[in-house]
Design an enzyme around this catalytic site. Structure first.
Site, PDB file in Angstrom:
ATOM      1  N   GLU A  35       0.919  -1.267  -0.049  1.00 12.02           N
ATOM      2  CA  GLU A  35       0.007  -0.067   0.020  1.00 12.02           C
ATOM      3  C   GLU A  35       0.938   1.143  -0.202  1.00 12.02           C
ATOM      4  OE1 GLU A  35      -4.076  -1.714   0.016  1.00 12.02           O
ATOM      5  OE2 GLU A  35      -3.066   0.387  -0.326  1.00 12.02           O
ATOM      6  N   ASP A  85      -4.684  -9.895  -8.285  1.00  8.76           N
ATOM      7  CA  ASP A  85      -5.128  -9.027  -9.602  1.00  8.76           C
ATOM      8  C   ASP A  85      -3.940  -8.239  -9.821  1.00  8.76           C
ATOM      9  OD1 ASP A  85      -4.916  -7.499  -7.041  1.00  8.76           O
ATOM     10  OD2 ASP A  85      -6.822  -6.718  -7.296  1.00  8.76           O
ATOM     11  N   GLU A  99     -19.209  -5.514  -3.491  1.00  6.72           N
ATOM     12  CA  GLU A  99     -17.682  -5.843  -3.354  1.00  6.72           C
ATOM     13  C   GLU A  99     -17.418  -7.108  -4.038  1.00  6.72           C
ATOM     14  OE1 GLU A  99     -13.838  -5.799  -1.765  1.00  6.72           O
ATOM     15  OE2 GLU A  99     -15.330  -4.074  -2.252  1.00  6.72           O
ATOM     16  N   GLU A 112     -12.582   0.099  -9.948  1.00  9.78           N
ATOM     17  CA  GLU A 112     -12.159  -1.121 -10.911  1.00  9.78           C
ATOM     18  C   GLU A 112     -13.099  -0.842 -12.337  1.00  9.78           C
ATOM     19  OE1 GLU A 112     -10.155  -1.467  -7.444  1.00  9.78           O
ATOM     20  OE2 GLU A 112     -12.243  -1.614  -7.807  1.00  9.78           O
ATOM     21  N   THR A 169      -1.331   0.690 -10.176  1.00 13.19           N
ATOM     22  CA  THR A 169      -2.596   0.095  -9.942  1.00 13.19           C
ATOM     23  C   THR A 169      -3.288   0.888  -8.930  1.00 13.19           C
ATOM     24  OG1 THR A 169      -3.569  -1.971  -9.113  1.00 13.19           O
ATOM     25  CG2 THR A 169      -1.928  -1.046  -7.560  1.00 13.19           C
TER      26      THR A 169
END
Length: 655
Positions: free
Chosen positions: A282, A415, A524, A549, A635
């Site tokens: 993160e 992902d 979600e 997304e 990302t």
């Protein structure tokens, strides 16, 4: 039993036979007995009893997850973050080769095959683990507690010296001569209706930013309902996540005053010199990515300096036997660990696989190859591993360099690993052939084993657990539509249109997940079983946290096809956000997208400003704003230029 009583069984010191060792251990329980009092048969029986006991104790450990770590970390109280001395253990390269050599002996867990062969492979693996444990136990038991403590202190000192040398090595950053970047500033759309919609999205950004500034300035995130600050443990004590995440969005939206106040805060207040345990993943995608992006867009040196400084702080995460980094790192001590829930202390594919883009740019901006070396070693480890059915499991043990449980997902836990393979190829100006091959091999396996169609023709990506499919698709998985489309031009011969169409089908499925809720924003996760299609059936999957997304895929599909439905779907999302997520104090996530009355989670996520609003803004902009052939999005939607097309080589400062 005290450890000292076991030592003679392993060490057999000179001058004392087996009988002497046992007599010493048991003499207190036999009145007037000494070593001579034992007959040969008694010695033999006692040896068998002790051997059986020790075998049972150590053997049982290996039926638990990550047994070697349990043995060393629990039984002998050694820190899992510390590497063993280099003279007793092979390095990362040796571990990778060992992994390749051992493939023939290991069965693929969960893969179909001969049950007898699988049983034999499992027994062989247990025997191998058992023998290794006995060797490690023997080595450890032969050491005095003072020696073990000394080894730990030496390793801590080594980590501290590495950190010191890194800081010294990065004091002088080389000059970077930036060529003019293409598409950093755009013109207004010619179409008045499109221009009006884009202005509306900019107004949403102002609303989110102004309320963060009013109620949570300098903190990580905003609580828009209670009008206070929110901070996740992901960032430790580091503050300012929303400021750093929003920098490039402010820049491309021409919010100049806001960008300048954000830059001033970074210069004066962004601090990494603290005792804080952070998520390496993160902090990399949000802070390192955000700072690098702001540097390339603005040319302001403070952003490069802060990005490299933080990158250096993250390097100790790679101090593992395999070189696969820890998930969590104390950026002061350099001690790392993994999430306790992650399959016996494993590292997670989507976390260690989502460092590549930023670390390649850190090497470029610092003039030091160490960052690139670290992420290229991850590739080496992965390429030396056998993939079950060609798939990449989500969990990899950083100590052994081997897969843990066979769970495969293109959503959470997996992902962005696939995303970064494709984008590494594109960011290299299509020279990183290894990344290209890994990407297309991976998506071929994904299409074979994970992609399915529902009864009514919706294409979805399931999850693979030891050979069995769970027909669930997460909101996070919806990025894949854009990924398939983005990579279509470079697909193997004859497959370009196929992957573009696959991207369109995933986009449609994700739109349906939005359209089938009351608030027209997606859950979600949603399922395809029991007659249900694209609907969340479990309460803990019905929430929406301002995720990007779906609109990310809309953005790529719009840019690559110019099909007007993607602008239509994006505007539906804007209207839903305004109607259901906007509050006086900013924007909040929702606890249940199927419920007619809003139940707010009271968090304005930093990625709402970094990603969701940025992608929406780009959908209603002309293609000359951040053209895809010149820019790569990390990302977190932070902007990284294609290296060889836009930027000249670093001129290393010989001084």
């Amino acid at each position: 039993m005290p450890v000292g009583g076991l030592l003679p069984l392993f060490s057999s010191p000179a001058g004392s036979g087996l009988g002497g060792g046992l007599g010493t251990g048991l003499g207190g329980g036999r009145k007037g007995s000494g070593p001579a009092a034992f007959r040969l048969t008694e010695k033999f029986v006692l040896l068998l009893v002790f051997s059986a006991f020790i075998t049972l104790c150590f053997g049982a450990i290996f039926f638990l997850p990550d047994s070697s770590k349990l043995l060393s970390g629990v039984l002998f109280h050694s820190s899992p973050a510390l590497q063993p001395p280099a003279d007793r253990k092979p390095g990362p390269g040796a571990r990778a080769e060992d992994a390749a050599d051992g493939r023939a002996r290991r069965g693929e867990e969960g893969a179909p095959g001969d049950p007898a062969a699988a049983l034999e492979d499992n027994l062989a693996r247990i025997r191998e683990n058992h023998e290794r444990a006995l060797r490690e136990a023997k080595e450890t038991l032969q050491k005095l507690p003072e020696e073990i403590q000394r080894d730990i202190l030496m390793e801590k000192e080594k980590v501290a010296q590495d950190q010191l040398s890194n800081r010294v090595g990065f004091k002088m950053l080389p000059p970077v001569d930036l060529a003019p970047l293409v598409g950093a500033i755009d013109r207004e759309p010619a179409d008045a209706a499109i221009r009006e919609k884009r202005e509306k999205i900019k107004e949403m950004m102002k609303h989110a930013w102004n309320n963060y500034k009013r109620y949570a300035w300098g903190k990580n995130e905003l609580k828009p309902v209670s009008k206070g600050s929110h901070s996740s443990s992901l960032f430790g004590n580091i503050q300012g996540a929303t400021i750093v995440d929003a920098l490039d969005t402010l820049f491309i939206m021409k919010m100049k005053d806001e960008f300048e106040e954000a830059k001033a805060w970074v210069d004066e207040n962004l601090n990494f010199n603290m005792n804080a345990e952070v998520s390496v993943f993160e902090v990399n995608i949000r802070f390192v990515g955000g700072l690098i992006s702001a540097y390339y867009l603005s040319g302001e040196e403070i952003f490069r300096k802060k990005a490299v400084e933080l990158g250096v702080k993250l390097l100790p995460a790679f101090h593992t036997p395999s070189g696969i980094p820890w998930a969590l790192l104390n950026i002061k001590s350099g001690i790392g660990r993994n999430w306790p829930w992650a399959s016996g202390g494993s590292s997670i594919l989507a976390e260690f696989g989502t460092l590549h883009l930023e670390f390649i740019h850190l090497s470029y901006l610092s003039g030091n190859p160490i960052f690139a070396d670290k992420v290229m070693n991850i590739r080496t480890v992965l390429n030396n591993l056998e993939k079950p059915q060609g798939l990449y499991p989500n969990y990899l043990n950083p100590n052994s360099g081997q897969w843990a449980q066979y769970h495969v997902s293109v959503g959470g836990l997996g992902d962005s690993f696939y995303e970064y393979l494709l984008k590494a190829w594109l960011m290299s100006d299509k020279t990183d052939l290894q990344a290209k091959k890994m990407y297309f091999d991976a998506i071929k396996a994904i299409e074979t084993h994970l992609i399915r169609k529902s009864r009514n023709g919706l294409t979805y990506i399931a999850e693979w657990k030891g050979g069995l499919l769970e027909h669930k698709m997460g909101h996070l998985t919806c990025f894949a539509g854009g990924m398939f489309a983005l990579g279509a031009d470079d697909a193997p011969e004859g497959l370009t249109q196929h992957y573009l169409q696959l991207g369109a089908e995933i986009a449609r499925t994700c739109h349906e997940s939005y359209n089938r809720t009351f608030v027209k924003l997606g859950p979600e996760a949603f399922r395809f079983d029991g007659g249900v299609e694209a609907i969340a059936t479990r309460q803990n999957e019905k929430y929406y946290i301002l995720r990007p997304e779906v609109v990310e895929t809309y953005m790529y599909m719009w840019r690559l096809t110019h099909d007007p439905k993607y602008r239509k779907w994006a505007w539906e999302a804007v209207e839903a956000l305004e109607k259901h997520c906007r509050v006086k104090g900013g924007y909040s996530g929702l606890r249940d997208v199927y419920f007619h009355k809003e139940s707010y989670d009271d968090v304005q996520q930093s990625f709402f400003l970094a990603e969701t609003l940025k992608y929406l803004y780009l959908i209603f902009s002309d293609d000359d704003l951040l053209p895809l052939e010149h820019w790569i999005f990390n990302t977190e939607a932070h902007l990284l230029p294609v290296l060889s097309r836009n930027i000249k080589k670093v001129e290393v400062n010989e001084k």
